[in-house]
Write a protein that holds these residues in place. Structure first.
Motif, PDB file in Angstrom:
ATOM      1  N   PRO A 202       0.811  -1.233   0.000  1.00 45.10           N
ATOM      2  CA  PRO A 202       0.000   0.000   0.000  1.00 45.10           C
ATOM      3  C   PRO A 202       0.840   1.276   0.000  1.00 45.10           C
ATOM      4  N   LYS A 203       2.135   1.155   0.267  1.00 46.39           N
ATOM      5  CA  LYS A 203       3.008   2.328   0.331  1.00 46.39           C
ATOM      6  C   LYS A 203       3.573   2.723  -1.029  1.00 46.39           C
ATOM      7  N   ILE A 204       3.359   1.879  -2.044  1.00 39.48           N
ATOM      8  CA  ILE A 204       3.901   2.183  -3.374  1.00 39.48           C
ATOM      9  C   ILE A 204       3.264   3.468  -3.890  1.00 39.48           C
ATOM     10  N   PRO A 205       4.072   4.485  -4.203  1.00 39.36           N
ATOM     11  CA  PRO A 205       3.508   5.803  -4.526  1.00 39.36           C
ATOM     12  C   PRO A 205       3.338   6.078  -6.015  1.00 39.36           C
ATOM     13  N   ILE A 206       3.532   5.075  -6.867  1.00 37.18           N
ATOM     14  CA  ILE A 206       3.582   5.328  -8.308  1.00 37.18           C
ATOM     15  C   ILE A 206       2.664   4.373  -9.066  1.00 37.18           C
ATOM     16  N   ARG A 207       2.407   4.696 -10.333  1.00 39.62           N
ATOM     17  CA  ARG A 207       1.604   3.825 -11.181  1.00 39.62           C
ATOM     18  C   ARG A 207       2.309   2.473 -11.331  1.00 39.62           C
ATOM     19  N   THR A 208       1.536   1.408 -11.207  1.00 46.60           N
ATOM     20  CA  THR A 208       2.111   0.067 -11.213  1.00 46.60           C
ATOM     21  C   THR A 208       1.312  -0.854 -12.118  1.00 46.60           C
ATOM     22  N   LEU A 209       2.037  -1.581 -12.957  1.00 46.48           N
ATOM     23  CA  LEU A 209       1.444  -2.613 -13.803  1.00 46.48           C
ATOM     24  C   LEU A 209       1.898  -3.969 -13.292  1.00 46.48           C
ATOM     25  N   ILE A 210       0.945  -4.871 -13.096  1.00 48.86           N
ATOM     26  CA  ILE A 210       1.237  -6.233 -12.659  1.00 48.86           C
ATOM     27  C   ILE A 210       0.978  -7.155 -13.842  1.00 48.86           C
ATOM     28  N   LEU A 211       2.025  -7.743 -14.384  1.00 47.25           N
ATOM     29  CA  LEU A 211       1.901  -8.682 -15.495  1.00 47.25           C
ATOM     30  C   LEU A 211       1.989 -10.096 -14.947  1.00 47.25           C
ATOM     31  N   GLN A 212       0.987 -10.893 -15.256  1.00 49.15           N
ATOM     32  CA  GLN A 212       0.848 -12.228 -14.682  1.00 49.15           C
ATOM     33  C   GLN A 212       0.503 -13.221 -15.783  1.00 49.15           C
ATOM     34  N   THR A 213       1.084 -14.410 -15.735  1.00 48.30           N
ATOM     35  CA  THR A 213       0.632 -15.474 -16.627  1.00 48.30           C
ATOM     36  C   THR A 213      -0.379 -16.337 -15.875  1.00 48.30           C
ATOM     37  N   THR A 238      -3.542 -10.305 -16.976  1.00 47.47           N
ATOM     38  CA  THR A 238      -3.203 -11.704 -17.166  1.00 47.47           C
ATOM     39  C   THR A 238      -2.915 -11.896 -18.647  1.00 47.47           C
ATOM     40  N   MET A 239      -1.688 -12.237 -18.964  1.00 49.62           N
ATOM     41  CA  MET A 239      -1.250 -12.310 -20.353  1.00 49.62           C
ATOM     42  C   MET A 239      -2.002 -13.418 -21.096  1.00 49.62           C
ATOM     43  N   LYS A 240      -2.277 -13.186 -22.363  1.00 49.46           N
ATOM     44  CA  LYS A 240      -3.152 -14.071 -23.125  1.00 49.46           C
ATOM     45  C   LYS A 240      -2.468 -15.368 -23.565  1.00 49.46           C
ATOM     46  N   THR A 241      -1.235 -15.271 -24.016  1.00 52.51           N
ATOM     47  CA  THR A 241      -0.557 -16.452 -24.565  1.00 52.51           C
ATOM     48  C   THR A 241       0.610 -16.932 -23.714  1.00 52.51           C
ATOM     49  N   ALA A 242       1.182 -16.051 -22.917  1.00 52.68           N
ATOM     50  CA  ALA A 242       2.366 -16.411 -22.145  1.00 52.68           C
ATOM     51  C   ALA A 242       2.025 -17.372 -21.018  1.00 52.68           C
ATOM     52  N   LYS A 243       2.920 -18.317 -20.785  1.00 52.91           N
ATOM     53  CA  LYS A 243       2.783 -19.266 -19.685  1.00 52.91           C
ATOM     54  C   LYS A 243       4.107 -19.333 -18.936  1.00 52.91           C
ATOM     55  N   GLY A 244       4.051 -19.870 -17.723  1.00 56.39           N
ATOM     56  CA  GLY A 244       5.268 -20.039 -16.947  1.00 56.39           C
ATOM     57  C   GLY A 244       5.709 -18.764 -16.261  1.00 56.39           C
ATOM     58  N   HIS A 245       6.905 -18.834 -15.699  1.00 50.46           N
ATOM     59  CA  HIS A 245       7.416 -17.751 -14.861  1.00 50.46           C
ATOM     60  C   HIS A 245       8.306 -16.774 -15.618  1.00 50.46           C
ATOM     61  N   ASN A 246       8.589 -17.050 -16.898  1.00 53.22           N
ATOM     62  CA  ASN A 246       9.524 -16.210 -17.647  1.00 53.22           C
ATOM     63  C   ASN A 246       8.926 -15.753 -18.978  1.00 53.22           C
ATOM     64  N   PRO A 247       7.838 -15.007 -18.954  1.00 55.67           N
ATOM     65  CA  PRO A 247       7.202 -14.609 -20.217  1.00 55.67           C
ATOM     66  C   PRO A 247       8.069 -13.708 -21.082  1.00 55.67           C
ATOM     67  N   HIS A 248       9.020 -12.992 -20.464  1.00 52.52           N
ATOM     68  CA  HIS A 248       9.916 -12.145 -21.264  1.00 52.52           C
ATOM     69  C   HIS A 248      10.854 -12.986 -22.116  1.00 52.52           C
ATOM     70  N   ILE A 249      11.008 -14.260 -21.757  1.00 53.68           N
ATOM     71  CA  ILE A 249      11.829 -15.180 -22.549  1.00 53.68           C
ATOM     72  C   ILE A 249      10.951 -16.007 -23.481  1.00 53.68           C
ATOM     73  N   SER A 250       9.849 -16.520 -22.951  1.00 54.67           N
ATOM     74  CA  SER A 250       8.999 -17.417 -23.740  1.00 54.67           C
ATOM     75  C   SER A 250       8.088 -16.671 -24.710  1.00 54.67           C
ATOM     76  N   GLU A 254       4.511 -10.457 -26.660  1.00 51.83           N
ATOM     77  CA  GLU A 254       3.399 -10.062 -25.803  1.00 51.83           C
ATOM     78  C   GLU A 254       3.888  -9.238 -24.617  1.00 51.83           C
ATOM     79  N   THR A 255       5.048  -9.597 -24.092  1.00 52.99           N
ATOM     80  CA  THR A 255       5.620  -8.842 -22.977  1.00 52.99           C
ATOM     81  C   THR A 255       5.899  -7.408 -23.391  1.00 52.99           C
ATOM     82  N   VAL A 256       6.526  -7.230 -24.541  1.00 49.98           N
ATOM     83  CA  VAL A 256       6.816  -5.885 -25.057  1.00 49.98           C
ATOM     84  C   VAL A 256       5.525  -5.107 -25.284  1.00 49.98           C
ATOM     85  N   GLN A 257       4.532  -5.764 -25.863  1.00 47.31           N
ATOM     86  CA  GLN A 257       3.270  -5.092 -26.159  1.00 47.31           C
ATOM     87  C   GLN A 257       2.614  -4.557 -24.893  1.00 47.31           C
ATOM     88  N   GLU A 258       2.600  -5.353 -23.833  1.00 47.21           N
ATOM     89  CA  GLU A 258       1.958  -4.916 -22.594  1.00 47.21           C
ATOM     90  C   GLU A 258       2.746  -3.804 -21.910  1.00 47.21           C
TER      91      GLU A 258
END
Length: 268
Positions: A202-213, A238-250, A254-258
């Motif tokens: 709750p202390k985060i003072p900035i805009r935040t995006l949470i990307l989740q598979t 929640t990413m549409k096609t990405a799965k697993g813990h490393n969507p920036h690799i897999s 989609e990671t870049v787009q989001e």
């Protein structure tokens, strides 16, 4: 510019633009996870900063201290040091996994440094509690840490397919894990898995995006929902096609787009 800090964290700067975006790697990895398919998508519009945490990648491992890095605050100080050395402020910070919480701590301690925070597969707490689902029982963590200590190579072979959920990527991730110093990696793992930064959200003072598979065994969907509910004004995707813990690799496209959609609204 303090070159000793830049050497310590093997800082790499590329691209051009008035704004700066920093990509911070997760546990067991280094900055190379971003270089091939993520960084090129931003270099024409942004100054891109990559770092290796002390003990990871090509950082100066002689700078590693068990006392300094006995919590995520030591790693957060790495980010602060690099930003100050490069005279950065109001950056976009993309943190994979544990780096999402590292970025959280930086944003709270030094709100001048980060303007937008992007968490990719991040978790504030990995252990299940009576009122919280983190994905791991305490005995699970004990077994992982024991395996790291007794047979590090076997541990890397075990964890890689669980994290990637992709047979083609598991071998590469296993090699990344094996490249780490086992003693440093074990302490980083212990600090990561036993950290609890739920009260900091709750202390985060900035805009935040949470990307989740939808199928992340390390940071399950319930964790993403927990983050969204407690970070003021945050956005959960929640990413549409990405799965697993490393969507920036897999799934780098989609990671870049989001990321693009969130920071400048252009998409790709």
């Amino acid at each position: 510019m303090e070159t000793n800090i830049l050497d310590r964290n093997y800082v790499h700067v590329s691209g051009s633009g008035d704004r700066t975006i920093m990509f911070a790697h997760g546990f067991g990895c280094d900055q190379t996870v971003w270089k091939k398919k993520i960084v090129p998508a931003f270099e024409s519009d942004y100054q891109v900063v990559l770092i290796d945490y002390v003990g990871s990648g090509r950082s100066d491992k002689s700078a590693y201290s068990r006392d300094r890095y006995d919590s995520l605050y030591g790693y957060a100080q790495d980010v602060i040091d690099v930003c100050d050395a490069l005279e950065l402020e109001s950056i976009i910070y993309v943190g994979h996994s544990v780096s999402g919480m590292i970025g959280t701590l930086v944003s709270i301690k030094r709100p001048d440094l980060i303007d937008k925070l992007i968490m990719l597969g991040s978790s504030p707490h990995y252990l299940n509690e009576p009122d919280y689902y983190g994905g791991f029982e305490e005995e699970d963590i004990h077994e992982l840490l024991d395996m790291m200590e007794t047979n590090y190579l076997e541990w890397a072979k075990y964890l890689a397919p669980i994290a990637t959920q992709n047979d083609e990527l598991a071998e590469d991730f296993e090699a990344r894990l094996k490249a780490n110093d086992p003693a440093i990696a074990r302490q980083f793992a212990e600090v990561t898995f036993y950290s609890d930064h739920r009260e900091d959200l709750p202390k985060i003072p900035i805009r935040t995006l949470i990307l989740q598979t939808s199928t992340d065994a390390i940071a399950p969907p319930e964790v993403g929902q927990f983050l969204q509910e407690r970070i003021p004004g945050s956005e959960l995707v929640t990413m549409k096609t990405a799965k697993g813990h490393n969507p920036h690799i897999s799934h780098p496209e989609e990671t870049v787009q989001e990321i693009r959609r969130f920071i400048d609204g252009t998409g790709v």
